[in-house]
Design a protein around this motif. Structure first.
Motif, PDB file in Angstrom:
ATOM      1  N   MET A  83       3.596 -10.647 -16.363  1.00 24.71           N
ATOM      2  CA  MET A  83       2.425  -9.808 -16.145  1.00 24.71           C
ATOM      3  C   MET A  83       2.841  -8.344 -16.132  1.00 24.71           C
ATOM      4  SD  MET A  83       0.340 -11.907 -13.203  1.00 24.71           S
ATOM      5  CE  MET A  83      -0.235 -13.563 -13.491  1.00 24.71           C
ATOM      6  N   SER A  84       2.182  -7.552 -16.958  1.00 26.82           N
ATOM      7  CA  SER A  84       2.576  -6.159 -17.087  1.00 26.82           C
ATOM      8  C   SER A  84       1.566  -5.197 -16.475  1.00 26.82           C
ATOM      9  CB  SER A  84       2.759  -5.810 -18.569  1.00 26.82           C
ATOM     10  OG  SER A  84       1.561  -6.060 -19.283  1.00 26.82           O
ATOM     11  N   GLU A  85       0.486  -5.719 -15.903  1.00 31.16           N
ATOM     12  CA  GLU A  85      -0.503  -4.844 -15.299  1.00 31.16           C
ATOM     13  C   GLU A  85       0.116  -4.075 -14.131  1.00 31.16           C
ATOM     14  OE1 GLU A  85      -2.868  -8.614 -16.457  1.00 31.16           O
ATOM     15  OE2 GLU A  85      -0.873  -8.109 -15.702  1.00 31.16           O
ATOM     16  N   PRO A  86      -0.308  -2.828 -13.939  1.00 32.63           N
ATOM     17  CA  PRO A  86       0.280  -2.025 -12.860  1.00 32.63           C
ATOM     18  C   PRO A  86      -0.053  -2.598 -11.489  1.00 32.63           C
ATOM     19  CG  PRO A  86      -1.640  -0.936 -13.797  1.00 32.63           C
ATOM     20  CD  PRO A  86      -1.340  -2.098 -14.688  1.00 32.63           C
ATOM     21  N   LEU A  87       0.883  -2.445 -10.574  1.00 36.29           N
ATOM     22  CA  LEU A  87       0.708  -2.886  -9.197  1.00 36.29           C
ATOM     23  C   LEU A  87       0.665  -1.668  -8.281  1.00 36.29           C
ATOM     24  CD1 LEU A  87       3.059  -5.943  -8.580  1.00 36.29           C
ATOM     25  CD2 LEU A  87       0.612  -5.865  -8.208  1.00 36.29           C
ATOM     26  N   LYS A  88      -0.298  -1.637  -7.380  1.00 34.33           N
ATOM     27  CA  LYS A  88      -0.395  -0.567  -6.399  1.00 34.33           C
ATOM     28  C   LYS A  88      -0.521  -1.193  -5.018  1.00 34.33           C
ATOM     29  CE  LYS A  88      -2.680   2.626  -9.607  1.00 34.33           C
ATOM     30  NZ  LYS A  88      -3.867   3.497  -9.840  1.00 34.33           N
ATOM     31  N   LEU A  89       0.230  -0.647  -4.079  1.00 32.23           N
ATOM     32  CA  LEU A  89       0.183  -1.136  -2.711  1.00 32.23           C
ATOM     33  C   LEU A  89      -0.346  -0.028  -1.811  1.00 32.23           C
ATOM     34  CD1 LEU A  89       0.851  -3.373  -0.623  1.00 32.23           C
ATOM     35  CD2 LEU A  89       3.128  -2.322  -0.408  1.00 32.23           C
ATOM     36  N   GLU A 109       5.914  -4.993   1.105  1.00 34.00           N
ATOM     37  CA  GLU A 109       6.948  -4.295   0.350  1.00 34.00           C
ATOM     38  C   GLU A 109       8.184  -5.162   0.148  1.00 34.00           C
ATOM     39  OE1 GLU A 109       7.367   0.107   0.304  1.00 34.00           O
ATOM     40  OE2 GLU A 109       6.885  -0.136   2.438  1.00 34.00           O
ATOM     41  N   VAL A 110       8.616  -5.852   1.192  1.00 35.32           N
ATOM     42  CA  VAL A 110       9.789  -6.723   1.067  1.00 35.32           C
ATOM     43  C   VAL A 110       9.540  -7.803   0.025  1.00 35.32           C
ATOM     44  CG1 VAL A 110      11.211  -8.432   2.251  1.00 35.32           C
ATOM     45  CG2 VAL A 110      10.677  -6.294   3.379  1.00 35.32           C
ATOM     46  N   ALA A 111       8.364  -8.402   0.053  1.00 29.63           N
ATOM     47  CA  ALA A 111       8.048  -9.449  -0.918  1.00 29.63           C
ATOM     48  C   ALA A 111       8.155  -8.925  -2.346  1.00 29.63           C
ATOM     49  CB  ALA A 111       6.651 -10.005  -0.653  1.00 29.63           C
ATOM     50  N   LEU A 112       7.592  -7.754  -2.592  1.00 34.08           N
ATOM     51  CA  LEU A 112       7.638  -7.171  -3.932  1.00 34.08           C
ATOM     52  C   LEU A 112       9.073  -6.837  -4.349  1.00 34.08           C
ATOM     53  CD1 LEU A 112       4.520  -4.877  -3.552  1.00 34.08           C
ATOM     54  CD2 LEU A 112       4.743  -6.757  -5.194  1.00 34.08           C
ATOM     55  N   LEU A 113       9.849  -6.294  -3.425  1.00 36.49           N
ATOM     56  CA  LEU A 113      11.224  -5.926  -3.745  1.00 36.49           C
ATOM     57  C   LEU A 113      12.093  -7.156  -3.983  1.00 36.49           C
ATOM     58  CD1 LEU A 113      11.700  -3.007  -1.185  1.00 36.49           C
ATOM     59  CD2 LEU A 113      11.704  -2.794  -3.682  1.00 36.49           C
ATOM     60  N   LEU A 114      11.908  -8.192  -3.189  1.00 36.96           N
ATOM     61  CA  LEU A 114      12.688  -9.418  -3.372  1.00 36.96           C
ATOM     62  C   LEU A 114      12.383 -10.070  -4.716  1.00 36.96           C
ATOM     63  CD1 LEU A 114      12.492 -10.989   0.204  1.00 36.96           C
ATOM     64  CD2 LEU A 114      14.563 -10.184  -0.944  1.00 36.96           C
ATOM     65  N   LYS A 115      11.152  -9.950  -5.168  1.00 37.29           N
ATOM     66  CA  LYS A 115      10.777 -10.513  -6.470  1.00 37.29           C
ATOM     67  C   LYS A 115      11.130  -9.578  -7.623  1.00 37.29           C
ATOM     68  CE  LYS A 115       8.528 -13.962  -6.786  1.00 37.29           C
ATOM     69  NZ  LYS A 115       8.856 -15.400  -6.867  1.00 37.29           N
ATOM     70  N   GLY A 116      11.550  -8.368  -7.299  1.00 32.39           N
ATOM     71  CA  GLY A 116      11.915  -7.415  -8.337  1.00 32.39           C
ATOM     72  C   GLY A 116      10.738  -6.857  -9.097  1.00 32.39           C
ATOM     73  N   VAL A 117       9.609  -6.702  -8.415  1.00 31.35           N
ATOM     74  CA  VAL A 117       8.380  -6.245  -9.059  1.00 31.35           C
ATOM     75  C   VAL A 117       8.167  -4.757  -8.766  1.00 31.35           C
ATOM     76  CG1 VAL A 117       5.900  -6.593  -9.278  1.00 31.35           C
ATOM     77  CG2 VAL A 117       7.389  -8.536  -8.733  1.00 31.35           C
ATOM     78  N   PRO A 118       8.107  -3.902  -9.777  1.00 29.78           N
ATOM     79  CA  PRO A 118       7.837  -2.476  -9.530  1.00 29.78           C
ATOM     80  C   PRO A 118       6.398  -2.257  -9.084  1.00 29.78           C
ATOM     81  CG  PRO A 118       7.906  -2.918 -11.887  1.00 29.78           C
ATOM     82  CD  PRO A 118       8.309  -4.192 -11.209  1.00 29.78           C
ATOM     83  N   TYR A 119       6.203  -1.284  -8.197  1.00 30.23           N
ATOM     84  CA  TYR A 119       4.869  -1.008  -7.690  1.00 30.23           C
ATOM     85  C   TYR A 119       4.767   0.453  -7.284  1.00 30.23           C
ATOM     86  CZ  TYR A 119       7.126  -1.241  -3.096  1.00 30.23           C
ATOM     87  OH  TYR A 119       7.951  -1.025  -2.023  1.00 30.23           O
ATOM     88  N   GLU A 120       3.541   0.922  -7.212  1.00 29.35           N
ATOM     89  CA  GLU A 120       3.269   2.269  -6.710  1.00 29.35           C
ATOM     90  C   GLU A 120       2.766   2.169  -5.286  1.00 29.35           C
ATOM     91  OE1 GLU A 120       0.079   5.950  -7.372  1.00 29.35           O
ATOM     92  OE2 GLU A 120       0.197   4.324  -8.859  1.00 29.35           O
ATOM     93  N   LEU A 152      -3.253  -4.023  -5.196  1.00 30.29           N
ATOM     94  CA  LEU A 152      -4.092  -3.916  -6.385  1.00 30.29           C
ATOM     95  C   LEU A 152      -3.258  -4.297  -7.596  1.00 30.29           C
ATOM     96  CD1 LEU A 152      -5.789  -0.473  -5.602  1.00 30.29           C
ATOM     97  CD2 LEU A 152      -6.565  -2.774  -4.960  1.00 30.29           C
ATOM     98  N   HIS A 153      -3.703  -5.318  -8.312  1.00 30.12           N
ATOM     99  CA  HIS A 153      -2.963  -5.821  -9.472  1.00 30.12           C
ATOM    100  C   HIS A 153      -3.848  -5.741 -10.699  1.00 30.12           C
ATOM    101  CE1 HIS A 153      -0.451  -9.316 -11.397  1.00 30.12           C
ATOM    102  NE2 HIS A 153      -0.329  -8.172 -12.030  1.00 30.12           N
ATOM    103  N   GLY A 154      -3.659  -4.677 -11.461  1.00 32.59           N
ATOM    104  CA  GLY A 154      -4.481  -4.478 -12.640  1.00 32.59           C
ATOM    105  C   GLY A 154      -5.948  -4.380 -12.277  1.00 32.59           C
TER     106      GLY A 154
END
Length: 235
Positions: free
Chosen positions: A1-7, A20-31, A58-60
């Motif tokens: 999935m390439s849609e932008p992620l915003k937290l 944040e930890v969940a996103l970082l552990l999965k290696g997912v870039p986010y704003e 927010l995911h896409g």
């Protein structure tokens, strides 16, 4: 999935830390979109009109994902990377049960033990100690984390105990988690907390303790007021 992620989050929040930890552990870039909770933005109110709280993912163009534990589960299922939840159905159900135990029963008893006084404080402290004992009993024997050899769902859910509980204890002048003073000693849980905070990925989004203490101390009167209101409702 390439849609932008915003937290959408705020500084020093243990529940935002979970996301944040969940996103970082999965290696997912986010704003990260910083939120002033004293002056909530239209973006937050639009995407979380029910609770008006952070975190919000927010995911896409999808509808927003709200609440920290729900966000962790979503991130785990939506993205590749190391699994956060166990694949075994029983282990998965157990992790979810104890995460909700942290969110509901454990958090309430700790809060009341910190910010009330007298008999209410004493009984809450006993309940908090028992809850922490129950949590410590969920650590797999010989393992560093609740997720085994690596950080998993329950570890993330308990991040507030690892980093924030000590801050609140200092503010309140109370001790709820210690490996020194019996019968409150919880040496395995204390070791887990140190290992969790020392993890390289966790450290990337672990707020500096001194700044957290300064910001939360300014809210101490509010915390006491909330706890006393809760105590009055239950009396």
């Amino acid at each position: 999935m390439s849609e932008p992620l915003k937290l959408i989050g705020s500084f020093g929040s243990p529940v935002v830390h979970r996301a944040e930890v969940a996103l970082l552990l999965k290696g997912v870039p986010y704003e990260f979109i910083q939120q002033d909770l004293a002056n909530k933005s239209e973006l937050l109110l639009k995407h979380n009109p029910v609770h008006k709280k952070v975190p919000v993912l927010l995911h896409g163009d999808r509808p927003a994902v709200c609440e920290s534990l729900v966000i962790i589960e979503y991130v785990d299922e939506a993205f590749d990377g190391p699994p956060l939840l166990p694949s075994d159905p029983f282990a998965r159900a157990s992790a979810c049960f104890w995460a909700r135990f942290v969110n509901e029963k454990c958090r309430r008893s700790v809060w009341m033990a910190l910010w009330t006084d007298g008999q209410v404080q004493a009984s809450s402290a006993r309940e908090a100690a028992e809850n922490l004992k129950l949590l410590e009993g969920q650590l797999p024997e010989g393992k560093r984390f609740f997720g085994g050899d690596t950080i998993g769902f329950l570890d993330i859910a308990m991040g507030g105990i690892a980093h924030w509980l000590g801050v609140f204890e200092e503010m309140a002048g109370a001790r709820l988690l210690t490996e020194e003073d019996r019968p409150l000693d919880r040496p395995l849980l204390c070791k887990w907390a140190r290992d969790y905070k020392a993890d390289d990925i966790v450290r990337q989004c672990l707020p500096e303790r001194g700044r957290v203490l300064a910001e939360l101390t300014a809210r101490k009167d509010r915390y006491v007021s909330i706890a006393m209101t809760m105590a009055a409702k239950n009396s």
